[in-house]
Motif scaffolding. Structure first.
Motif, PDB file in Angstrom:
ATOM      1  N   PHE A  17       0.849  -1.187   0.000  1.00  0.00           N
ATOM      2  CA  PHE A  17       0.000   0.000   0.000  1.00  0.00           C
ATOM      3  C   PHE A  17       0.890   1.244   0.000  1.00  0.00           C
ATOM      4  N   THR A  18       0.321   2.367  -0.417  1.00  0.00           N
ATOM      5  CA  THR A  18       1.058   3.625  -0.473  1.00  0.00           C
ATOM      6  C   THR A  18       0.622   4.544   0.665  1.00  0.00           C
ATOM      7  N   HIS A  19       1.387   5.626   0.863  1.00  0.00           N
ATOM      8  CA  HIS A  19       0.992   6.632   1.846  1.00  0.00           C
ATOM      9  C   HIS A  19      -0.357   7.241   1.472  1.00  0.00           C
ATOM     10  N   ALA A  20      -0.592   7.441   0.185  1.00  0.00           N
ATOM     11  CA  ALA A  20      -1.881   7.995  -0.248  1.00  0.00           C
ATOM     12  C   ALA A  20      -3.025   7.042   0.096  1.00  0.00           C
ATOM     13  N   ASP A  21      -2.788   5.737  -0.073  1.00  0.00           N
ATOM     14  CA  ASP A  21      -3.804   4.750   0.318  1.00  0.00           C
ATOM     15  C   ASP A  21      -4.131   4.890   1.804  1.00  0.00           C
ATOM     16  N   ALA A  22      -3.105   5.046   2.619  1.00  0.00           N
ATOM     17  CA  ALA A  22      -3.302   5.137   4.068  1.00  0.00           C
ATOM     18  C   ALA A  22      -4.095   6.378   4.439  1.00  0.00           C
ATOM     19  N   LEU A  23      -3.796   7.498   3.809  1.00  0.00           N
ATOM     20  CA  LEU A  23      -4.509   8.738   4.124  1.00  0.00           C
ATOM     21  C   LEU A  23      -5.976   8.651   3.710  1.00  0.00           C
ATOM     22  N   ARG A  24      -6.231   8.107   2.527  1.00  0.00           N
ATOM     23  CA  ARG A  24      -7.629   7.952   2.102  1.00  0.00           C
ATOM     24  C   ARG A  24      -8.372   6.993   3.019  1.00  0.00           C
ATOM     25  N   SER A  25      -7.681   5.962   3.471  1.00  0.00           N
ATOM     26  CA  SER A  25      -8.302   5.022   4.403  1.00  0.00           C
ATOM     27  C   SER A  25      -8.666   5.704   5.715  1.00  0.00           C
ATOM     28  N   SER A  26      -7.836   6.638   6.170  1.00  0.00           N
ATOM     29  CA  SER A  26      -8.136   7.358   7.410  1.00  0.00           C
ATOM     30  C   SER A  26      -9.402   8.200   7.269  1.00  0.00           C
ATOM     31  N   VAL A  27      -9.576   8.830   6.121  1.00  0.00           N
ATOM     32  CA  VAL A  27     -10.793   9.617   5.897  1.00  0.00           C
ATOM     33  C   VAL A  27     -12.015   8.706   5.923  1.00  0.00           C
ATOM     34  N   ASP A  28     -11.927   7.574   5.244  1.00  0.00           N
ATOM     35  CA  ASP A  28     -13.052   6.626   5.232  1.00  0.00           C
ATOM     36  C   ASP A  28     -13.336   6.098   6.634  1.00  0.00           C
ATOM     37  N   LEU A  29     -12.281   5.814   7.397  1.00  0.00           N
ATOM     38  CA  LEU A  29     -12.473   5.268   8.740  1.00  0.00           C
ATOM     39  C   LEU A  29     -13.131   6.283   9.660  1.00  0.00           C
ATOM     40  N   ALA A  30     -12.755   7.549   9.557  1.00  0.00           N
ATOM     41  CA  ALA A  30     -13.378   8.568  10.409  1.00  0.00           C
ATOM     42  C   ALA A  30     -14.878   8.645  10.150  1.00  0.00           C
ATOM     43  N   GLN A  31     -15.267   8.596   8.892  1.00  0.00           N
ATOM     44  CA  GLN A  31     -16.698   8.643   8.574  1.00  0.00           C
ATOM     45  C   GLN A  31     -17.411   7.417   9.122  1.00  0.00           C
ATOM     46  N   ALA A  32     -16.788   6.252   8.998  1.00  0.00           N
ATOM     47  CA  ALA A  32     -17.397   5.041   9.542  1.00  0.00           C
ATOM     48  C   ALA A  32     -17.447   5.079  11.065  1.00  0.00           C
ATOM     49  N   ALA A  33     -16.374   5.567  11.687  1.00  0.00           N
ATOM     50  CA  ALA A  33     -16.333   5.625  13.146  1.00  0.00           C
ATOM     51  C   ALA A  33     -17.447   6.494  13.708  1.00  0.00           C
ATOM     52  N   GLU A  34     -17.772   7.569  13.032  1.00  0.00           N
ATOM     53  CA  GLU A  34     -18.880   8.405  13.475  1.00  0.00           C
ATOM     54  C   GLU A  34     -20.181   7.626  13.455  1.00  0.00           C
ATOM     55  N   GLU A  35     -20.408   6.863  12.412  1.00  0.00           N
ATOM     56  CA  GLU A  35     -21.639   6.074  12.317  1.00  0.00           C
ATOM     57  C   GLU A  35     -21.659   4.949  13.334  1.00  0.00           C
ATOM     58  N   TRP A  36     -20.511   4.413  13.670  1.00  0.00           N
ATOM     59  CA  TRP A  36     -20.446   3.313  14.626  1.00  0.00           C
ATOM     60  C   TRP A  36     -20.529   3.770  16.078  1.00  0.00           C
ATOM     61  N   GLY A  37     -20.491   5.068  16.335  1.00  0.00           N
ATOM     62  CA  GLY A  37     -20.676   5.565  17.689  1.00  0.00           C
ATOM     63  C   GLY A  37     -19.413   5.949  18.435  1.00  0.00           C
ATOM     64  N   PHE A  38     -18.254   5.965  17.775  1.00  0.00           N
ATOM     65  CA  PHE A  38     -17.049   6.460  18.434  1.00  0.00           C
ATOM     66  C   PHE A  38     -17.206   7.964  18.680  1.00  0.00           C
ATOM     67  N   VAL A  39     -16.696   8.433  19.806  1.00  0.00           N
ATOM     68  CA  VAL A  39     -16.989   9.809  20.211  1.00  0.00           C
ATOM     69  C   VAL A  39     -15.900  10.805  19.835  1.00  0.00           C
ATOM     70  N   ARG A  40     -14.704  10.324  19.548  1.00  0.00           N
ATOM     71  CA  ARG A  40     -13.564  11.215  19.317  1.00  0.00           C
ATOM     72  C   ARG A  40     -12.649  10.548  18.289  1.00  0.00           C
ATOM     73  N   TYR A  41     -12.022  11.344  17.443  1.00  0.00           N
ATOM     74  CA  TYR A  41     -11.117  10.793  16.431  1.00  0.00           C
ATOM     75  C   TYR A  41      -9.896  11.692  16.355  1.00  0.00           C
TER      76      TYR A  41
END
Length: 347
Positions: A17-41
């Motif tokens: 994987f590339t650094h760009a892959d990792a950064l895009r994955s972080s954006v996707d994870l933050a959006q998912a974490a909000e839906e899953w009920g995590f309170v802070r990112y």
């Protein structure tokens, strides 16, 4: 009591994987974490690392704030010795003005000479307060300031200055209780407890533990992912900073004696297992340390495994929590450092 869960994201880069892959994955994870009920990112800051893509947390925080609606977003943390306090104040003043009540400013003392770190923190704190002359256009709702630490110095400073305190359990689990005790003894460290913990002590709303976690549907799958993390960590300790290996790479790796020794040391600070096992451990750790929030840090080679780990933990946290007396104790559920090599390393 089930602790609230948050995310500490270092934007890990895996083999293939590339650094760009990792950064895009972080954006996707933050959006998912909000839906899953995590309170802070929180997004971390690392430089020159093949294994982490998180070099500019203030930029990542800005992006994540635009992509989420409720989640508190912040840094875990800005390495203050690298920057003039005035610049940090301006950046986070803008973020807090645009997203009032949703911005955390986590600060770390790594990255350069730290002799004047306490003074830098004091200057930055003063500049962001709207009721004091400091920053032109200071936000009406300033970002919530947190000091990060894996030892005792930042704990004492956080208590003195009445900031939040986040302890890196995944770096130094043995010092967590002492650091939190020092933080709470300082005049500003007590905070207002959010409720009474099941063990009878107050639950501190001004402190969090950052814990490294890997969850998978089965214990065997989780162990394979944990072995990957430990191979990466042992290599890093020995001066080989590489992307996170795949579970297959870790499974087929011929461990050197020094790698095995480092994995044995690091194994005690990694919590892994099925969702039920991991959740039980986190409940116990939160109760023993008097915190109402655990900041989960998960590293995997494949972003899909990381997403799954956070999702499984969120689902398990939403389920009814057993009485604390039924949760395995830290001593019985965590392999001691000397046993970690036999747990994680091939013969």
């Amino acid at each position: 009591m089930t602790p609230q869960l948050s995310v500490l994201d270092q934007s890990p880069v895996g083999e293939g994987f590339t650094h760009a892959d990792a950064l895009r994955s972080s954006v996707d994870l933050a959006q998912a974490a909000e839906e899953w009920g995590f309170v802070r990112y929180w997004v971390a800051e690392h430089h020159g690392s093949p294994g982490f893509a998180s070099t500019a947390p203030e930029i990542m925080a800005a992006v994540l704030l635009t992509r989420t609606t409720r989640l508190t977003v912040g840094t875990g943390g800005v390495l203050l010795p690298l920057y003039p306090p005035a610049k940090v104040a301006e950046v986070f003043g803008v973020l807090a003005s645009l997203y009032p009540g949703r911005v955390d400013l986590g600060l770390g003392r790594a990255g350069g000479p730290a002799e004047d770190y306490p003074d830098r923190v004091r200057v930055l704190r003063r500049m962001l307060r709207a009721d004091e002359p400091g920053l032109a256009g200071a936000p009406a709702v300033p970002p919530r300031m947190w000091l990060l630490g894996g030892g005792l110095t930042s704990a004492r400073l956080a208590g003195e200055l009445r900031t939040g305190f986040a302890f890196a359990h995944f770096l130094n689990p043995g010092a967590a209780a002492t650091a939190l005790s020092i933080f709470r003894r300082e005049p500003g460290g007590a905070g207002k407890p959010v409720e009474q913990g099941e063990s009878g002590g107050d639950v501190d709303s001004r402190s969090v533990l950052a814990v490294r976690v890997v969850a998978a549907p089965t214990e065997a799958e989780a162990e394979a992912l944990a072995q990957s993390v430990l191979l990466w960590r042992s290599r890093k300790d020995l001066g080989r900073d590489l992307p996170l290996p795949t579970p297959d790479t870790a499974r087929n790796h011929r461990w050197t004696t020094l790698e095995a020794e480092r994995a044995a040391v690091r194994g005690g600070s990694l919590i892994w297992g099925s969702p039920e096992q991991v959740h039980g451990r986190l409940v116990r750790i939160a109760a023993e340390h008097g915190v109402g929030e655990i900041m989960v840090n998960t590293l995997t080679c494949d972003p899909a495994d990381r997403f799954r780990s956070y999702r499984l933990l969120a689902e398990q946290t939403a389920a009814p929590t057993p009485p604390l007396s039924e949760v395995p104790s830290e001593a019985s559920s965590e392999a001691p450092p000397e046993a970690a090599a036999s747990t994680y390393l091939p013969p």
